[in-house]
Write a protein that holds these residues in place. Structure first.
Motif, PDB file in Angstrom:
ATOM      1  N   GLU A   1      -0.145  -5.670  16.346  1.00  0.00           N
ATOM      2  CA  GLU A   1      -0.579  -4.412  16.656  1.00  0.00           C
ATOM      3  C   GLU A   1      -0.569  -3.926  15.415  1.00  0.00           C
ATOM      4  O   GLU A   1      -0.501  -2.350  15.967  1.00  0.00           O
ATOM      5  N   ILE A   2      -1.089  -3.732  14.560  1.00  0.00           N
ATOM      6  CA  ILE A   2      -1.575  -3.161  13.125  1.00  0.00           C
ATOM      7  C   ILE A   2      -2.952  -2.979  13.692  1.00  0.00           C
ATOM      8  O   ILE A   2      -3.278  -3.674  13.220  1.00  0.00           O
ATOM      9  N   PRO A   3      -3.168  -1.465  13.113  1.00  0.00           N
ATOM     10  CA  PRO A   3      -4.781  -1.195  13.970  1.00  0.00           C
ATOM     11  C   PRO A   3      -5.444  -1.493  12.559  1.00  0.00           C
ATOM     12  O   PRO A   3      -6.859  -2.122  12.492  1.00  0.00           O
ATOM     13  N   ILE A   4      -4.796  -1.902  11.343  1.00  0.00           N
ATOM     14  CA  ILE A   4      -6.304  -1.690  10.397  1.00  0.00           C
ATOM     15  C   ILE A   4      -5.113  -3.403   9.607  1.00  0.00           C
ATOM     16  O   ILE A   4      -6.418  -3.972   9.496  1.00  0.00           O
ATOM     17  N   PHE A   5      -4.473  -4.350   9.848  1.00  0.00           N
ATOM     18  CA  PHE A   5      -4.610  -5.370  10.297  1.00  0.00           C
ATOM     19  C   PHE A   5      -5.337  -6.081  11.117  1.00  0.00           C
ATOM     20  O   PHE A   5      -6.250  -7.321  11.122  1.00  0.00           O
ATOM     21  N   LYS A   6      -5.440  -5.294  12.674  1.00  0.00           N
ATOM     22  CA  LYS A   6      -6.999  -6.128  12.955  1.00  0.00           C
ATOM     23  C   LYS A   6      -7.689  -6.142  12.870  1.00  0.00           C
ATOM     24  O   LYS A   6      -8.599  -6.712  12.870  1.00  0.00           O
ATOM     25  N   LYS A   7      -8.099  -5.793  11.999  1.00  0.00           N
ATOM     26  CA  LYS A   7      -9.323  -4.800  11.303  1.00  0.00           C
ATOM     27  C   LYS A   7      -9.789  -6.496  11.174  1.00  0.00           C
ATOM     28  O   LYS A   7     -10.873  -5.958  10.976  1.00  0.00           O
ATOM     29  N   ALA A   8      -8.359  -6.534   9.658  1.00  0.00           N
ATOM     30  CA  ALA A   8      -9.097  -6.962   8.510  1.00  0.00           C
ATOM     31  C   ALA A   8      -9.217  -8.579   9.093  1.00  0.00           C
ATOM     32  O   ALA A   8      -9.474  -9.893   8.219  1.00  0.00           O
ATOM     33  N   TYR A   9      -7.986  -8.793  10.326  1.00  0.00           N
ATOM     34  CA  TYR A   9      -8.353  -9.906  10.811  1.00  0.00           C
ATOM     35  C   TYR A   9     -10.236 -10.405  11.623  1.00  0.00           C
ATOM     36  O   TYR A   9      -9.881 -11.371  11.380  1.00  0.00           O
TER      37      TYR A   9
ATOM     38  N   LEU B   1      -2.072  -5.743   2.760  1.00  0.00           N
ATOM     39  CA  LEU B   1      -1.433  -5.116   4.213  1.00  0.00           C
ATOM     40  C   LEU B   1      -0.661  -5.280   4.868  1.00  0.00           C
ATOM     41  O   LEU B   1       0.584  -4.187   4.701  1.00  0.00           O
ATOM     42  N   LEU B   2       0.024  -6.526   4.992  1.00  0.00           N
ATOM     43  CA  LEU B   2       0.990  -6.877   5.415  1.00  0.00           C
ATOM     44  C   LEU B   2       2.336  -6.986   4.795  1.00  0.00           C
ATOM     45  O   LEU B   2       3.118  -6.410   4.836  1.00  0.00           O
ATOM     46  N   LEU B   3       2.003  -6.919   3.293  1.00  0.00           N
ATOM     47  CA  LEU B   3       3.084  -6.900   2.345  1.00  0.00           C
ATOM     48  C   LEU B   3       3.639  -5.548   2.111  1.00  0.00           C
ATOM     49  O   LEU B   3       4.873  -4.943   2.774  1.00  0.00           O
ATOM     50  N   ALA B   4       2.528  -4.265   2.162  1.00  0.00           N
ATOM     51  CA  ALA B   4       2.138  -2.920   1.989  1.00  0.00           C
ATOM     52  C   ALA B   4       2.828  -2.581   3.359  1.00  0.00           C
ATOM     53  O   ALA B   4       4.014  -1.517   3.589  1.00  0.00           O
ATOM     54  N   SER B   5       2.943  -3.377   5.093  1.00  0.00           N
ATOM     55  CA  SER B   5       3.654  -3.218   6.290  1.00  0.00           C
ATOM     56  C   SER B   5       5.281  -2.823   6.193  1.00  0.00           C
ATOM     57  O   SER B   5       5.932  -2.479   6.649  1.00  0.00           O
ATOM     58  N   GLU B   6       5.532  -4.404   4.900  1.00  0.00           N
ATOM     59  CA  GLU B   6       7.154  -4.189   4.968  1.00  0.00           C
ATOM     60  C   GLU B   6       7.782  -3.949   4.325  1.00  0.00           C
ATOM     61  O   GLU B   6       8.686  -3.567   3.881  1.00  0.00           O
ATOM     62  N   GLN B   7       6.741  -2.971   3.040  1.00  0.00           N
ATOM     63  CA  GLN B   7       7.820  -2.590   2.243  1.00  0.00           C
ATOM     64  C   GLN B   7       8.032  -0.689   2.509  1.00  0.00           C
ATOM     65  O   GLN B   7       7.848  -0.361   3.286  1.00  0.00           O
ATOM     66  N   TYR B   8       8.606  -0.679   1.235  1.00  0.00           N
ATOM     67  CA  TYR B   8       9.699   0.791   1.246  1.00  0.00           C
ATOM     68  C   TYR B   8       8.873   1.643   1.173  1.00  0.00           C
ATOM     69  O   TYR B   8       7.365   1.164   0.288  1.00  0.00           O
TER      70      TYR B   8
END
Length: 119
Positions: free
Chosen positions: A5-13, A49-56
């Motif tokens: 659902e994260i647009p930047i993740f979709k594009k990197a994927y 990117l995934l790590l950043a999406s989970e970080q504070y």
């Protein structure tokens, strides 16, 4: 939240999938050197990117900066692949477009994390 659902993740994927298809056309001698280096770098960008999406919020900026550096390294490797005739012009332009789009999204994300830090 689903990562897709994260647009930047979709594009990197999508970038990874597109590069993976190109990797088959690399000569064997380059597939396990420069080709593998590109593949690993894309994987590292996705991981960051995934790590950043989970970080504070306060921890995101450093991770996003690392992702940005990896993306710039990837740009160099992809350009080198094209110059060495490992990627044809059409695939090179397509991969660079994906990289540019991820870069724009990443720049926006970095900017928004900086603005959130400001009082």
């Amino acid at each position: 939240m689903d990562e897709l659902e994260i647009p930047i993740f979709k594009k990197a994927y999508e970038l990874y999938k597109e590069f993976y298809a190109c990797l088959k056309n690399y000569p064997k001698s380059d597939r396990y050197s420069l080709g593998q280096k590109c593949e690993i770098t894309i994987s590292e960008v996705i991981e960051l990117l995934l790590l950043a999406s989970e970080q504070y919020k306060q921890d995101k900026n450093l991770t996003l900066q690392k992702a940005s550096v990896k993306l710039n390294i990837l740009r160099v490797f992809i350009r080198l692949s094209h110059e060495l005739k490992l990627l044809d012009k059409k695939k090179y332009i397509l991969l660079q477009a994906y990289i540019d789009e991820v870069g724009r999204m990443l720049g926006g994300w970095i900017k928004s994390t900086r603005e959130q830090k400001s009082p």
